[in-house]
Design a protein around this motif. Structure first.
Motif, PDB file in Angstrom:
ATOM      1  N   MET A   1       0.733  -1.116  -0.015  1.00  0.00           N
ATOM      2  CA  MET A   1      -0.038   0.047   0.010  1.00  0.00           C
ATOM      3  C   MET A   1       1.015   1.471   0.129  1.00  0.00           C
ATOM      4  O   MET A   1       0.404   2.209  -0.649  1.00  0.00           O
ATOM      5  CB  MET A   1      -0.734  -0.099   1.315  1.00  0.00           C
ATOM      6  CG  MET A   1      -1.819   1.141   1.433  1.00  0.00           C
ATOM      7  SD  MET A   1      -3.392   0.704   0.931  1.00  0.00           S
ATOM      8  CE  MET A   1      -4.123   1.979   1.694  1.00  0.00           C
ATOM      9  N   PHE A   2       2.074   1.125   0.718  1.00  0.00           N
ATOM     10  CA  PHE A   2       2.795   2.227   0.613  1.00  0.00           C
ATOM     11  C   PHE A   2       3.382   2.612  -0.817  1.00  0.00           C
ATOM     12  O   PHE A   2       3.488   3.735  -1.103  1.00  0.00           O
ATOM     13  CB  PHE A   2       4.151   2.100   1.746  1.00  0.00           C
ATOM     14  CG  PHE A   2       5.078   3.012   1.712  1.00  0.00           C
ATOM     15  CD1 PHE A   2       4.811   4.126   2.353  1.00  0.00           C
ATOM     16  CD2 PHE A   2       6.294   2.965   1.067  1.00  0.00           C
ATOM     17  CE1 PHE A   2       5.772   5.176   2.440  1.00  0.00           C
ATOM     18  CE2 PHE A   2       7.211   4.178   1.296  1.00  0.00           C
ATOM     19  CZ  PHE A   2       6.809   5.187   1.992  1.00  0.00           C
ATOM     20  N   ARG A   3       3.606   1.348  -1.405  1.00  0.00           N
ATOM     21  CA  ARG A   3       4.002   1.783  -2.769  1.00  0.00           C
ATOM     22  C   ARG A   3       2.925   2.607  -3.619  1.00  0.00           C
ATOM     23  O   ARG A   3       3.240   3.513  -4.330  1.00  0.00           O
ATOM     24  CB  ARG A   3       4.321   0.588  -3.573  1.00  0.00           C
ATOM     25  CG  ARG A   3       5.851  -0.027  -3.039  1.00  0.00           C
ATOM     26  CD  ARG A   3       6.096  -1.266  -3.854  1.00  0.00           C
ATOM     27  NE  ARG A   3       7.137  -1.892  -3.482  1.00  0.00           N
ATOM     28  CZ  ARG A   3       7.692  -2.940  -3.788  1.00  0.00           C
ATOM     29  NH1 ARG A   3       6.858  -3.679  -4.772  1.00  0.00           N
ATOM     30  NH2 ARG A   3       8.699  -3.562  -3.320  1.00  0.00           N
ATOM     31  N   PHE A   4       1.827   2.178  -3.380  1.00  0.00           N
ATOM     32  CA  PHE A   4       0.538   2.767  -4.096  1.00  0.00           C
ATOM     33  C   PHE A   4       0.543   4.360  -3.834  1.00  0.00           C
ATOM     34  O   PHE A   4       0.478   5.205  -4.712  1.00  0.00           O
ATOM     35  CB  PHE A   4      -0.721   1.972  -3.867  1.00  0.00           C
ATOM     36  CG  PHE A   4      -1.870   2.461  -4.443  1.00  0.00           C
ATOM     37  CD1 PHE A   4      -1.969   2.629  -5.654  1.00  0.00           C
ATOM     38  CD2 PHE A   4      -2.788   3.379  -3.616  1.00  0.00           C
ATOM     39  CE1 PHE A   4      -3.229   3.228  -6.413  1.00  0.00           C
ATOM     40  CE2 PHE A   4      -4.057   4.029  -4.246  1.00  0.00           C
ATOM     41  CZ  PHE A   4      -4.038   3.908  -5.693  1.00  0.00           C
ATOM     42  N   LEU A   5       0.700   4.626  -2.531  1.00  0.00           N
ATOM     43  CA  LEU A   5       0.556   5.917  -1.974  1.00  0.00           C
ATOM     44  C   LEU A   5       1.848   6.767  -2.698  1.00  0.00           C
ATOM     45  O   LEU A   5       1.677   8.043  -3.115  1.00  0.00           O
ATOM     46  CB  LEU A   5       0.526   6.149  -0.645  1.00  0.00           C
ATOM     47  CG  LEU A   5      -0.855   5.551   0.149  1.00  0.00           C
ATOM     48  CD1 LEU A   5      -0.672   5.693   1.502  1.00  0.00           C
ATOM     49  CD2 LEU A   5      -2.104   6.352  -0.480  1.00  0.00           C
ATOM     50  N   ALA A   6       2.948   6.002  -2.435  1.00  0.00           N
ATOM     51  CA  ALA A   6       4.086   6.837  -3.231  1.00  0.00           C
ATOM     52  C   ALA A   6       3.965   6.983  -4.663  1.00  0.00           C
ATOM     53  O   ALA A   6       4.347   8.098  -5.096  1.00  0.00           O
ATOM     54  CB  ALA A   6       5.311   5.895  -2.936  1.00  0.00           C
ATOM     55  N   ALA A   7       3.270   6.301  -5.474  1.00  0.00           N
ATOM     56  CA  ALA A   7       3.410   6.263  -6.859  1.00  0.00           C
ATOM     57  C   ALA A   7       2.098   7.397  -7.211  1.00  0.00           C
ATOM     58  O   ALA A   7       2.285   8.293  -7.908  1.00  0.00           O
ATOM     59  CB  ALA A   7       2.768   5.063  -7.463  1.00  0.00           C
ATOM     60  N   VAL A   8       1.246   7.436  -6.478  1.00  0.00           N
ATOM     61  CA  VAL A   8       0.155   8.531  -6.545  1.00  0.00           C
ATOM     62  C   VAL A   8       0.721   9.861  -6.208  1.00  0.00           C
ATOM     63  O   VAL A   8       0.581  10.876  -6.887  1.00  0.00           O
ATOM     64  CB  VAL A   8      -0.977   8.295  -5.667  1.00  0.00           C
ATOM     65  CG1 VAL A   8      -2.078   9.369  -5.567  1.00  0.00           C
ATOM     66  CG2 VAL A   8      -1.699   7.074  -5.884  1.00  0.00           C
TER      67      VAL A   8
END
Length: 180
Positions: free
Chosen positions: A1-8
């Motif tokens: 999930m952290f990767r997703f937030l970083a990509a956004v």
């Protein structure tokens, strides 16, 4: 999930920065700032370049053409005259006239454009005859050393000669003197 937030977050940052970067690039190009990015390297550079053998062949071919042109131009004065006559005004300034005598060069330089066009299409035999000074070798073009067309003085000279001959051969008339 952290990767997703970083990509956004990265995508939002790029969206915000894109117009700013575009405006900065526009200002740089308008006011001469910045430099262009280096070109990307060409893949398979060796394949894109011509072969060294082909380059050498092309150089040899050009040298051969230049040598052939020199041989042709140095073969005879007639070829130099024909080549000169067919050149443009700018090219005539650099023409090779080394095989011509001084009087022949003067004759050639005194021809007008119409006469030069006539010389360019004339036969080699006629040009050679004109260079050697033969009268009427080229139609309406005086040959080398040939006097220009006379302005009519020949007629006055002819009439004067005729009058002189007539006066010398006419018997004097005697007027009624009788000798006893």
């Amino acid at each position: 999930m952290f990767r997703f937030l970083a990509a956004v977050a990265a995508a939002i940052a790029r969206l915000i920065m894109a117009p700013i970067n575009a405006i900065a690039a526009l200002l740089d190009s308008l006011f001469g700032g910045g430099s262009a990015a280096p070109a990307s390297p060409i893949p398979h550079l060796e394949a894109a370049l011509p072969d060294e053998g082909r380059i050498d062949e092309a150089r040899d071919l050009e040298r051969g053409k230049a040598a052939a042109a020199d041989v042709i131009l140095k073969q005879s004065p007639v070829m130099q005259v024909k080549t000169f006559a067919s050149m443009s005004d700018e090219d005539r300034l650099q023409a090779d006239l080394t095989l011509l005598r001084e009087d022949q060069i003067g004759w050639l330089l005194n021809l007008n454009d119409r006469q030069l066009r006539a010389v360019a299409v004339s036969s080699d035999r006629r040009i050679e005859a004109a260079l050697n000074g033969e009268a009427n070798a080229l139609t309406a073009i005086p040959s080398v050393g040939q006097a220009k067309a006379d302005d009519g003085a020949w007629l006055a000279n002819r009439l004067e000669s005729k009058r002189a001959v007539t006066l010398a051969t006419t018997p004097s008339q005697t007027i009624g003197y009788a000798v006893h």
